[in-house]
Design an enzyme around this catalytic site. Sequence first.
Site, PDB file in Angstrom:
ATOM      1  N   ARG A 197     -37.791  90.599  -1.372  1.00  0.00           N
ATOM      2  CA  ARG A 197     -38.130  90.426  -0.210  1.00  0.00           C
ATOM      3  C   ARG A 197     -39.569  90.046  -0.306  1.00  0.00           C
ATOM      4  NH1 ARG A 197     -38.198  97.352  -0.243  1.00  0.00           N
ATOM      5  NH2 ARG A 197     -40.384  96.836  -0.822  1.00  0.00           N
ATOM      6  N   ARG A 202     -47.032  85.746  12.327  1.00  0.00           N
ATOM      7  CA  ARG A 202     -46.119  85.494  11.205  1.00  0.00           C
ATOM      8  C   ARG A 202     -46.028  83.725  10.809  1.00  0.00           C
ATOM      9  NH1 ARG A 202     -43.925  90.416   9.315  1.00  0.00           N
ATOM     10  NH2 ARG A 202     -44.462  92.337  10.885  1.00  0.00           N
ATOM     11  N   LYS A 232     -52.276  95.968   1.834  1.00  0.00           N
ATOM     12  CA  LYS A 232     -53.113  95.849   3.149  1.00  0.00           C
ATOM     13  C   LYS A 232     -53.200  97.197   3.233  1.00  0.00           C
ATOM     14  CE  LYS A 232     -49.473  93.450   4.847  1.00  0.00           C
ATOM     15  NZ  LYS A 232     -48.710  94.028   3.300  1.00  0.00           N
ATOM     16  N   ARG A 287     -42.083 103.858  -7.900  1.00  0.00           N
ATOM     17  CA  ARG A 287     -42.228 104.183  -7.048  1.00  0.00           C
ATOM     18  C   ARG A 287     -41.738 105.137  -6.445  1.00  0.00           C
ATOM     19  NH1 ARG A 287     -45.158 100.770  -2.368  1.00  0.00           N
ATOM     20  NH2 ARG A 287     -43.197 100.728  -1.664  1.00  0.00           N
ATOM     21  N   ARG A 324     -37.179 108.710  -3.922  1.00  0.00           N
ATOM     22  CA  ARG A 324     -37.137 107.609  -3.644  1.00  0.00           C
ATOM     23  C   ARG A 324     -36.752 106.703  -2.571  1.00  0.00           C
ATOM     24  NH1 ARG A 324     -38.525 105.772  -9.258  1.00  0.00           N
ATOM     25  NH2 ARG A 324     -38.170 107.074 -10.467  1.00  0.00           N
TER      26      ARG A 324
END
Length: 228
Positions: A182, A98, A23, A137, A170
């Site tokens: 999540r 939301r 996003k 990541r 990390r």
Amino acid sequence: MTDATTLTRPAVLILLGPPGAGKGTQARMLEEDFGLVQLSTGDLLRAAVAAGTEAGKRAKAVMEAGQLVSDEIVLAILKDRMAQPDVARGIILDGFPRTAGQAAALDDLLGATGQKVTAAISLDVDDEAMVGRVSGRYTCAGCGEGYHDEFKQPAVVGTCDKCGGTAFKRRADDNAETVRERLSAYHAQTAPLIAYYDDRGVLERIDAMGAIDQIRGTLSAIVTRVSA
């Protein structure tokens, strides 16, 4: 990409998507391509508090008391911000609404000035692929350059391409279990919001698992179409 002057009316865009869907990246590209302004609730609250606006003072008192800022205050701050000249070409809302209740309140706010949500764009992802994307990541501890176990390794193993550093880190919450949690929470929270905008005929869905530039092109085509 499409120039901002091709939009015949200001755009009010809402970007929906789970953490890691891109996003932020796509919002910055929409700013570049169309002259829109990204508005996040966190930034709005901090700016209003710093500026000492009436709504900002109310927000500050609530936050200092350790409470959540009400929808009423957030909407008041958003109303003030949307009156500024730099958002004349349109806005991208990030993090608000939301809930369906917040979406209805936003519709009322926009309707008071003859505006409406131009499009609510859902960046759709494959959950398991997203787990791999996010949990892989890591960044250089020195300069912050981003890497990935599968998609972007340093040219020399253990050495940052950008600064030559050898220490990497990390995020503690970038692990598979946390990412799945999540994603589950996002779907549960956002499903009513997606239904709300679908019912109003302004929902657009994009496959967000493709290349960044491909997604950018699809978004640009949608914005051009819905703002015509």
